[in-house]
Design an enzyme around this catalytic site. Structure first.
Site, PDB file in Angstrom:
ATOM      1  N   GLY A  83       1.013  -5.652  -3.972  1.00 38.25           N
ATOM      2  CA  GLY A  83       0.971  -5.428  -2.523  1.00 38.25           C
ATOM      3  C   GLY A  83       0.548  -6.669  -1.756  1.00 38.25           C
ATOM      4  NE  ARG A 147       3.153  -1.934  -5.401  1.00 38.00           N
ATOM      5  CZ  ARG A 147       1.901  -2.388  -5.255  1.00 38.00           C
ATOM      6  NH1 ARG A 147       1.288  -2.940  -6.279  1.00 38.00           N
ATOM      7  NH2 ARG A 147       1.286  -2.269  -4.096  1.00 38.00           N
ATOM      8  CG  ASP A 178      -2.480  -2.705 -12.957  1.00 36.50           C
ATOM      9  OD1 ASP A 178      -3.222  -2.505 -13.945  1.00 36.50           O
ATOM     10  OD2 ASP A 178      -2.192  -1.821 -12.141  1.00 36.50           O
ATOM     11  CE  LYS A 204      -2.388  -8.628  -4.753  1.00 32.51           C
ATOM     12  NZ  LYS A 204      -1.236  -7.730  -4.898  1.00 32.51           N
ATOM     13  CB  THR A 205      -6.001  -6.283  -4.453  1.00 30.12           C
ATOM     14  OG1 THR A 205      -5.788  -4.973  -3.923  1.00 30.12           O
ATOM     15  CG2 THR A 205      -7.361  -6.311  -5.120  1.00 30.12           C
ATOM     16  CG  ASP A 207      -6.397  -1.811  -3.040  1.00 29.53           C
ATOM     17  OD1 ASP A 207      -6.031  -1.733  -1.855  1.00 29.53           O
ATOM     18  OD2 ASP A 207      -5.666  -1.520  -4.001  1.00 29.53           O
ATOM     19  CE  LYS A 244      -7.069  14.849  25.382  1.00 31.32           C
ATOM     20  NZ  LYS A 244      -6.071  15.172  26.360  1.00 31.32           N
ATOM     21  CE1 TYR A 245      -6.018  16.025  21.094  1.00 30.82           C
ATOM     22  CE2 TYR A 245      -6.224  13.830  22.073  1.00 30.82           C
ATOM     23  CZ  TYR A 245      -5.588  15.067  22.005  1.00 30.82           C
ATOM     24  OH  TYR A 245      -4.532  15.325  22.819  1.00 30.82           O
ATOM     25  CD  GLU A 428      -1.084   0.763  10.043  1.00 28.18           C
ATOM     26  OE1 GLU A 428      -1.349   0.648   8.835  1.00 28.18           O
ATOM     27  OE2 GLU A 428      -0.711   1.825  10.559  1.00 28.18           O
TER      28      GLU A 428
HETATM   29  P1  FBP Z   1      -2.259  -4.127  -4.848  1.00 24.91           P
HETATM   30  O1  FBP Z   1      -3.208  -3.431  -5.760  1.00 24.91           O
HETATM   31  O2  FBP Z   1      -1.000  -4.512  -5.506  1.00 24.91           O
HETATM   32  O3  FBP Z   1      -2.905  -5.279  -4.140  1.00 24.91           O
HETATM   33  O4  FBP Z   1      -1.827  -3.087  -3.735  1.00 24.91           O
HETATM   34  C1  FBP Z   1      -2.588  -2.725  -2.659  1.00 24.91           C
HETATM   35  C2  FBP Z   1      -2.047  -1.528  -1.924  1.00 24.91           C
HETATM   36  O5  FBP Z   1      -1.976  -1.850  -0.555  1.00 24.91           O
HETATM   37  C3  FBP Z   1      -2.858  -0.259  -2.159  1.00 24.91           C
HETATM   38  O6  FBP Z   1      -3.970  -0.191  -1.290  1.00 24.91           O
HETATM   39  C4  FBP Z   1      -1.844   0.809  -1.881  1.00 24.91           C
HETATM   40  O7  FBP Z   1      -2.162   2.023  -2.529  1.00 24.91           O
HETATM   41  C5  FBP Z   1      -0.583   0.223  -2.456  1.00 24.91           C
HETATM   42  O8  FBP Z   1      -0.725  -1.180  -2.354  1.00 24.91           O
HETATM   43  C6  FBP Z   1       0.662   0.654  -1.744  1.00 24.91           C
HETATM   44  O9  FBP Z   1       1.751   0.230  -2.477  1.00 24.91           O
HETATM   45  P2  FBP Z   1       3.171  -0.101  -1.876  1.00 24.91           P
HETATM   46  O10 FBP Z   1       3.063  -1.419  -1.179  1.00 24.91           O
HETATM   47  O11 FBP Z   1       4.020  -0.217  -3.093  1.00 24.91           O
HETATM   48  O12 FBP Z   1       3.545   0.999  -0.961  1.00 24.91           O
END
Ligand code: FBP
Length: 556
Positions: A83, A147, A178, A204-205, A207, A244-245, A428
């Site tokens: 990602g 991927r 991974d 990188k990530t 997450d 209200k939400y 985003e």
């Molecule tokens: P990576 O682990 O490859 O960095 O992916 C991050 C991520 O944005 C996750 O947070 C999310 O679940 C996933 O990629 C979404 O995958 P895709 O881009 O294939 O929709």
């Protein structure tokens, strides 16, 4: 394409480098520690990685001056894997500048669209003009990402053949846990085949789950969480204005709740669920819903029928009954994938699955709304993970909470109003202009990878540490990939993998959140971080995430 004024300004930005990466890039500035061990399953990993296991940590020491001794020219391949995460372009820019600082004749090739580009031998040469168009910009569009997983013996051999045919001295894999596991396997395979093509990884990530004693944070987490926190703050202000939400906001992050936790610390919402706590307390979906209902009701009794709830993307995998169900589904789908692919209606799939699930899981599956059932049966990603970003947990929670309030209303137990909206913030934040932190960090990581290549190392991850301090004081290093590995079950078999970091409930970020959440639930105590700033005082523009600062023992 028209260039925005901010993009132009960012082209001019010069990323800050730690002192140890300035002026001196030869391997003379590296100190090696003692042999290392993996975080688990040492004996097995030693056997599986007989060529790369146990290497020492390589720490960079401060440069000796501005003169960079010239080294032989090298050819390097780089690939973006998985990602998108803000800052990837700067890793490539740092690598490019570092290589050329060592020898202007060195060449860098970018494999296109991720690891699939290696297997298809599709790459472009990165040139000075080309790299300039992408400095300090978000996205992975410079060379694309993907991927595809390199996993079969033929694919390993193909990767080696391509590197050899292109006369590459090194391959740099920019990816998450991974992808870096894959880098470790490639490094081992290349040595086994008596090839001296080096393989290096870069963490990188967005997450934030690729972290451990050696890696403080993966790149992209800072910018992504700042982007989400800005949006959450804006929604909080809207909620407090309109009154209200209730806004239920799902946040990306895969299994770990690091993103949700950082955003909660940044924005002080009324509720933030932390999946790791749900697992620890063995909370069922019903008890999670009861918790939310109790908080909504108390705010309502104070006359506040509005609020914000943060939901981590991976929640569903941590609820015990859902975890059991997902585990069973994963095994069923992995072991019967070709038959499953022939079932072309959802009804047929669901009937087939239902007959094979255990009694408990079949009951849970049947009690879920149709949409969620369908989402749970969607394709797994190439690493066998459920695509949690496609499961609409935020909608499931709203549905369940609304049902509870309808019930309570009919019994006269609730007099307030519960009107909810849902959001999902993920894509985003993945390609935003990198914050100064990520721009600097990524550029330093690229430089670090270059020094590791120059030192002749393979099977290492580029690391930059001491990140809560100003960039001058950051410390660059090479961490042996095997040091971060253990054995885990994947597709029903034990595999060597880099251990994913989940939120630690004993860690300072969670403790800080837990100490304040009751107050934030009841009172409207929103905090508005605003948009990322690139120019201005360092405390606004350069400060790292709250998580990183708390984990580094800093006052926040
Ligand atoms: P990576 O682990 O490859 O960095 O992916 C991050 C991520 O944005 C996750 O947070 C999310 O679940 C996933 O990629 C979404 O995958 P895709 O881009 O294939 O929709």
């Amino acid at each position: 394409m028209a260039t925005s004024p901010l993009q132009k300004a960012r082209y001019e930005y010069e990323p800050k480098l730690p002192t140890s990466l300035r002026g001196q890039l030869s391997s003379a500035g590296i100190e090696y520690g003692p042999p290392t061990e993996s975080v688990g399953n040492q004996a097995q990993l030693k056997q599986l990685f007989s060529h790369t296991y146990g290497k020492p940590v390589a720490s960079f020491v401060e440069g000796t001056g501005d003169e960079t001794p010239e080294t032989r020219p090298v050819n390097v391949g780089v690939v973006l894997s998985g990602g998108q995460a803000p800052g990837g372009h700067n890793v490539i820019a740092g690598l490019f500048d570092g290589l050329r600082a060592l020898n202007v004749k060195s060449r860098l090739f970018g494999f296109l669209k991720g690891p699939g580009g290696i297997l298809a031998d599709k790459a472009i040469e990165i040139t000075p003009d080309f790299v300039d168009e992408y400095r300090n910009t978000g996205g992975f569009d410079m060379i694309g990402s993907g991927r595809t997983k390199i996993e079969t013996p033929d694919q390993f051999q193909k990767a080696l053949d391509v590197c050899r045919a292109r006369k590459l001295d090194a391959l740099v894999v920019i990816g998450g846990d991974d992808s870096n596991t894959n880098a470790a396997l490639l490094a081992e395979y290349f040595l086994e085949q008596k090839s001296d093509v080096q393989v290096l990884g870069v963490p990188k990530t967005i997450d934030g789950d690729l972290k451990n004693e050696s890696i403080e944070v993966s790149f992209g987490f800072d910018t992504a969480t700042r982007t989400y926190a800005e949006l959450i703050g804006n929604i909080e202000r809207d909620a407090a204005s309109a009154q209200k939400y209730w806004h239920f906001i799902k946040l990306m992050g895969r299994s770990a709740s690091h993103i949700a936790l950082e955003c909660a610390l940044q924005t002080q919402p009324n509720v933030c669920i932390i999946s790791e706590e749900v697992a620890e307390r063995r909370q069922t979906l019903e008890t999670i819903v009861e918790d939310i209902v109790a908080r909504v009701k108390r705010r309502s009794e104070n006359g506040e029928d509005f609020g914000v709830v943060l939901v981590p993307e991976g929640l569903i995998e941590f609820v015990p009954e859902m975890k059991q169900l997902i585990g069973e589904l994963n095994t069923l789908l992995a072991t019967n994938s070709s038959h499953f692919a022939t079932l072309n209606s959802y009804e047929a799939q669901s009937e087939w699955v239902n007959k094979r699930l255990s009694r408990d899981s079949s009951y849970v599956f049947s009690s879920l709304p149709y949409e969620i059932q369908r989402q749970l049966l969607m394709d797994r990603d190439p690493h066998g993970n459920v695509q949690v970003s496609r499961i609409e947990t935020e909608k499931l929670l709203v549905e369940m909470v609304s049902d509870r309030f309808a019930e309570m209303k009919s019994r006269g137990e609730f007099e307030g109003k519960f009107s909810a909206l849902t959001h999902f913030f993920g894509y985003e934040g993945r390609c935003a202009f990198p914050s100064n932190f990520d721009a600097d960090y990524c550029y330093s990581l690229g430089f670090t990878a270059c020094v590791l290549i120059n030192a002749g190392l393979t099977g290492y991850l580029a690391a930059v540490r001491n990140l809560a301090r100003p960039a001058d004081e950051w410390q660059a290093a090479g961490i042996p990939l095997t040091m971060m590995m253990n054995m885990e079950e994947r597709h029903g078999a034990m595999k060597p993998v880099i251990r994913k970091a989940l939120v630690e409930l004993s860690g300072e970020p969670f403790r800080r959140f837990a100490a304040h959440r009751d107050e934030w639930a009841l009172r409207t105590a929103y905090r508005y971080p605003g948009a990322i700033q690139y120019a201005g005082p360092p405390e606004i523009c350069d400060a790292p995430s709250i998580t990183l600062r708390l984990e580094s023992g800093m006052e926040v």
